[in-house]
Structures are given as structure tokens and as C-alpha cells.
Design an enzyme around this catalytic site. Sequence first.
Site, PDB file in Angstrom:
ATOM      1  N   ASN A  10       0.856  -1.191   0.000  1.00  0.00           N
ATOM      2  CA  ASN A  10       0.000   0.000   0.000  1.00  0.00           C
ATOM      3  C   ASN A  10       0.896   1.247   0.000  1.00  0.00           C
ATOM      4  O   ASN A  10       1.730   1.416   0.893  1.00  0.00           O
ATOM      5  CB  ASN A  10      -0.883  -0.050   1.258  1.00  0.00           C
ATOM      6  CG  ASN A  10      -1.849   1.114   1.327  1.00  0.00           C
ATOM      7  OD1 ASN A  10      -1.478   2.248   1.056  1.00  0.00           O
ATOM      8  ND2 ASN A  10      -3.077   0.850   1.702  1.00  0.00           N
ATOM      9  N   HIS A  13       0.913   5.878   2.061  1.00  0.00           N
ATOM     10  CA  HIS A  13       1.707   6.593   3.067  1.00  0.00           C
ATOM     11  C   HIS A  13       2.802   7.434   2.428  1.00  0.00           C
ATOM     12  O   HIS A  13       3.279   8.397   3.024  1.00  0.00           O
ATOM     13  CB  HIS A  13       2.248   5.586   4.081  1.00  0.00           C
ATOM     14  CG  HIS A  13       1.137   4.717   4.605  1.00  0.00           C
ATOM     15  ND1 HIS A  13       0.332   5.091   5.642  1.00  0.00           N
ATOM     16  CD2 HIS A  13       0.634   3.543   4.143  1.00  0.00           C
ATOM     17  CE1 HIS A  13      -0.592   4.165   5.827  1.00  0.00           C
ATOM     18  NE2 HIS A  13      -0.428   3.216   4.925  1.00  0.00           N
ATOM     19  N   HIS A  46      -5.519   3.817  -1.940  1.00  0.00           N
ATOM     20  CA  HIS A  46      -6.862   4.196  -1.493  1.00  0.00           C
ATOM     21  C   HIS A  46      -7.152   5.618  -1.970  1.00  0.00           C
ATOM     22  O   HIS A  46      -6.528   6.569  -1.508  1.00  0.00           O
ATOM     23  CB  HIS A  46      -6.904   4.117   0.038  1.00  0.00           C
ATOM     24  CG  HIS A  46      -8.241   4.388   0.648  1.00  0.00           C
ATOM     25  ND1 HIS A  46      -8.482   4.265   1.985  1.00  0.00           N
ATOM     26  CD2 HIS A  46      -9.429   4.780   0.104  1.00  0.00           C
ATOM     27  CE1 HIS A  46      -9.750   4.564   2.249  1.00  0.00           C
ATOM     28  NE2 HIS A  46     -10.332   4.887   1.113  1.00  0.00           N
ATOM     29  N   ARG A  48      -9.312   8.343  -1.477  1.00  0.00           N
ATOM     30  CA  ARG A  48     -10.341   8.780  -0.523  1.00  0.00           C
ATOM     31  C   ARG A  48     -11.148   9.922  -1.106  1.00  0.00           C
ATOM     32  O   ARG A  48     -10.669  10.681  -1.950  1.00  0.00           O
ATOM     33  CB  ARG A  48      -9.694   9.233   0.796  1.00  0.00           C
ATOM     34  CG  ARG A  48      -8.989   8.122   1.553  1.00  0.00           C
ATOM     35  CD  ARG A  48      -8.497   8.645   2.897  1.00  0.00           C
ATOM     36  NE  ARG A  48      -9.589   8.866   3.805  1.00  0.00           N
ATOM     37  CZ  ARG A  48      -9.943   8.047   4.792  1.00  0.00           C
ATOM     38  NH1 ARG A  48      -9.264   6.945   5.013  1.00  0.00           N
ATOM     39  NH2 ARG A  48     -10.961   8.326   5.562  1.00  0.00           N
ATOM     40  N   ARG A  52      -7.004  13.065   0.458  1.00  0.00           N
ATOM     41  CA  ARG A  52      -6.002  13.546   1.415  1.00  0.00           C
ATOM     42  C   ARG A  52      -4.598  13.005   1.136  1.00  0.00           C
ATOM     43  O   ARG A  52      -3.614  13.530   1.617  1.00  0.00           O
ATOM     44  CB  ARG A  52      -6.410  13.222   2.842  1.00  0.00           C
ATOM     45  CG  ARG A  52      -6.336  11.758   3.172  1.00  0.00           C
ATOM     46  CD  ARG A  52      -6.534  11.492   4.633  1.00  0.00           C
ATOM     47  NE  ARG A  52      -7.903  11.723   5.041  1.00  0.00           N
ATOM     48  CZ  ARG A  52      -8.434  11.167   6.137  1.00  0.00           C
ATOM     49  NH1 ARG A  52      -7.693  10.396   6.908  1.00  0.00           N
ATOM     50  NH2 ARG A  52      -9.690  11.385   6.453  1.00  0.00           N
ATOM     51  N   GLU A  73      -8.507   0.788  -3.366  1.00  0.00           N
ATOM     52  CA  GLU A  73      -9.442   0.856  -2.236  1.00  0.00           C
ATOM     53  C   GLU A  73     -10.317   2.078  -2.430  1.00  0.00           C
ATOM     54  O   GLU A  73      -9.820   3.157  -2.792  1.00  0.00           O
ATOM     55  CB  GLU A  73      -8.687   0.994  -0.923  1.00  0.00           C
ATOM     56  CG  GLU A  73      -7.928  -0.225  -0.515  1.00  0.00           C
ATOM     57  CD  GLU A  73      -7.170   0.012   0.784  1.00  0.00           C
ATOM     58  OE1 GLU A  73      -7.387   1.031   1.451  1.00  0.00           O
ATOM     59  OE2 GLU A  73      -6.331  -0.831   1.096  1.00  0.00           O
ATOM     60  N   THR A 104      -8.569   3.879   7.917  1.00  0.00           N
ATOM     61  CA  THR A 104      -9.818   3.109   7.903  1.00  0.00           C
ATOM     62  C   THR A 104      -9.949   2.397   9.244  1.00  0.00           C
ATOM     63  O   THR A 104      -9.197   1.466   9.533  1.00  0.00           O
ATOM     64  CB  THR A 104      -9.789   2.083   6.752  1.00  0.00           C
ATOM     65  OG1 THR A 104      -9.275   2.738   5.595  1.00  0.00           O
ATOM     66  CG2 THR A 104     -11.166   1.543   6.466  1.00  0.00           C
ATOM     67  N   GLU A 154     -11.522  -8.959   2.733  1.00  0.00           N
ATOM     68  CA  GLU A 154     -10.258  -8.622   3.377  1.00  0.00           C
ATOM     69  C   GLU A 154     -10.549  -8.448   4.862  1.00  0.00           C
ATOM     70  O   GLU A 154     -11.344  -7.592   5.250  1.00  0.00           O
ATOM     71  CB  GLU A 154      -9.649  -7.345   2.785  1.00  0.00           C
ATOM     72  CG  GLU A 154      -8.333  -6.989   3.481  1.00  0.00           C
ATOM     73  CD  GLU A 154      -7.481  -5.990   2.721  1.00  0.00           C
ATOM     74  OE1 GLU A 154      -7.532  -5.962   1.477  1.00  0.00           O
ATOM     75  OE2 GLU A 154      -6.757  -5.232   3.393  1.00  0.00           O
ATOM     76  N   HIS A 198      -4.159  -4.400   7.595  1.00  0.00           N
ATOM     77  CA  HIS A 198      -4.277  -3.244   8.486  1.00  0.00           C
ATOM     78  C   HIS A 198      -3.442  -3.441   9.740  1.00  0.00           C
ATOM     79  O   HIS A 198      -3.689  -4.363  10.511  1.00  0.00           O
ATOM     80  CB  HIS A 198      -5.724  -2.915   8.884  1.00  0.00           C
ATOM     81  CG  HIS A 198      -5.891  -1.429   9.093  1.00  0.00           C
ATOM     82  ND1 HIS A 198      -5.463  -0.789  10.217  1.00  0.00           N
ATOM     83  CD2 HIS A 198      -6.387  -0.459   8.290  1.00  0.00           C
ATOM     84  CE1 HIS A 198      -5.698   0.503  10.121  1.00  0.00           C
ATOM     85  NE2 HIS A 198      -6.252   0.734   8.946  1.00  0.00           N
TER      86      HIS A 198
HETATM   87  N1  PXP Z   1      -6.161  -2.840   3.829  1.00  0.00           N
HETATM   88  C1  PXP Z   1      -7.074  -1.836   3.891  1.00  0.00           C
HETATM   89  C2  PXP Z   1      -8.451  -2.099   3.399  1.00  0.00           C
HETATM   90  C3  PXP Z   1      -6.716  -0.561   4.373  1.00  0.00           C
HETATM   91  O1  PXP Z   1      -7.633   0.424   4.430  1.00  0.00           O
HETATM   92  C4  PXP Z   1      -5.376  -0.331   4.773  1.00  0.00           C
HETATM   93  C5  PXP Z   1      -4.971   1.021   5.244  1.00  0.00           C
HETATM   94  O2  PXP Z   1      -4.991   1.929   4.198  1.00  0.00           O
HETATM   95  C6  PXP Z   1      -4.468  -1.404   4.680  1.00  0.00           C
HETATM   96  C7  PXP Z   1      -4.906  -2.651   4.223  1.00  0.00           C
HETATM   97  C8  PXP Z   1      -3.033  -1.246   5.063  1.00  0.00           C
HETATM   98  O3  PXP Z   1      -2.915  -0.934   6.424  1.00  0.00           O
HETATM   99  P1  PXP Z   1      -1.530  -0.463   6.994  1.00  0.00           P
HETATM  100  O4  PXP Z   1      -1.163   0.789   6.288  1.00  0.00           O
HETATM  101  O5  PXP Z   1      -1.804  -0.269   8.442  1.00  0.00           O
HETATM  102  O6  PXP Z   1      -0.547  -1.550   6.722  1.00  0.00           O
END
Ligand code: PXP
Length: 255
Positions: A10, A13, A46, A48, A52, A73, A104, A154, A198
Site C-alpha cells: 500500500n 503513506h 486508497h 479517498r 487527502r 481501495e 480506515t 479482506e 491493516h
Molecule cells: N487494507 C485496507 C483495506 C486498508 O484500508 C489499509 C490502510 O490503508 C491497509 C490494508 C493497510 O494498512 P496499513 O497501512 O496499516 O498496513
Amino acid sequence: MAPPLRLGVNVDHVATLRAARGTPYPDPVRAALLAAEAGADNITAHLREDRRHIVDTDIARLMAEIPVPLNMEMAATEEMLAIAANHRPHAVCLVPERREERTTEGGLDVTSQPGVLRDVIARLSAAGTRVSLFIEPDPAQVREAMTLGASAVELHTGAYCDARQSEGDGARAAAELDRIHAAAAEAGQHGVACHAGHGLTEETVGAVAAVAEIVELNIGHALIGEAVFSGLETAIERMRAAMHGGRAHAVEAAT
Ligand code: PXP
């Protein structure tokens, strides 16, 4: 034997860091390309409602530039559906969204809006996109996701990871891990692909990777955080090693 375990990286970040200064860098697409080179099986981003971190042009560039599938996402809204229909990503993960949340915070309550979700899943699936629902690790939510036509769920691993990180909360962590096992077993029984994510870190990923029904993990924050110190490729290699370590237990348990 447990099936292979995919890693989705992901890159939100990286975009969060970019947004902190309003600069064109660091570029989440560059991170995605590096992650793919380092062995990521897919890239997760994602988009959003408030843009953001990831913005529309990131999705367009990810679709055009990365050599691995994109897992987008998004919230189940008409605006996001139009964007997904335009780009046709390999996969969409439907997530709940609240503007005021930092990330999330919980899974979708699949039972509260079945009509909307059934319609969105059907429209995305008809366009050839695989749809997963981000849900709490609860067998009832898995069953409902299946009846709505989702091809994957998920499982939200946040509560398990939080419990692991709280000193002296071993009992809560064990209970949360049991919930993940139960929900994954339910998905396995119904032929729904099971993903998880997550809050996963090198320390917490092993026990989740050991859940034999889980075939994909989506991880961002811990990887991008560790990349500051050791580089993204190394962070991914180490996460993979921790995943493989955990998976080996699943294989042992299944044989
Ligand atoms: N899966 C989903 C559906 C999420 O919303 C997120 C956070 O954006 C993640 C996985 C990844 O989570 P993390 O950044 O805490 O590893």
C-alpha cells in the site's frame, strides 16, 4: 498445503508524506515501481473522497505504469464507481470511509447496506474487476459478503495488531487471532478468497500468514515507516521473510 501468500504494498503513506508539504515528491508511483521490483505481487492505493493522500492522477499513472495489478481501495459511492469504471483496475476493495478518521478504522458493516453493496459489486464485477469487502473478522460478515456477490473479503487485522502491541494483552491478542482464524475458515468453506490487512508489522505478520486460508496481505504503514531506515526494497524483503516464516507453520499444520 497452504496456497501461496501474495503481498500487496500500500503506497498511500508515500502520498501522505507528499501531502504534508504540498510538494510533487515523494512520488507514490515511484514507490510502487520500486515495490514491484522488490517483489510486491500487487500495489494497493486508497482514493479517498477528500483526496487527502492518493489523488486521481496517481490512479491514472499507477494503471499506466506499474507492471503488477492495482488493488484500488474506495468507498462504495457513485463518484468512486465512475472512476473505477474509467480505469478498470484489476481489483477494488470496498472500505468504509469517514472524513474525520485517521485511517480506515473498522470494517464495512456488510449487513447494514446490502442493497447498495450488491449493486456496486455487480457493476464492478461486470466490468471485470475483482471485488473484495474490507470487513471485521466475523464469520457472519463473511457469509453476508458472499451472498452479496463479493469474490473476496479482506479481514481487518487492526484489533489483533493493536492487542499485540499493548503490553500484557496476550489474552486479547489470542482472542483476536481466533476471530481471524474463524472468519478465514468461513471464507474457505464458502469459496470466497480471503485477504487480510491493516496494522501488520514484521512482528505481527507471522501469525496472520500462518492462517492457511489467507491468500493475500495488504501492508503499507509499517513498510513505508521501515523504508525510512532501511530502504523500501529491504523493508519488503524483511516483511516477506516474516510472512514466509509464518506461512511455514501453516504448511506444517496442514500436513
Ligand atoms: N487494507 C485496507 C483495506 C486498508 O484500508 C489499509 C490502510 O490503508 C491497509 C490494508 C493497510 O494498512 P496499513 O497501512 O496499516 O498496513
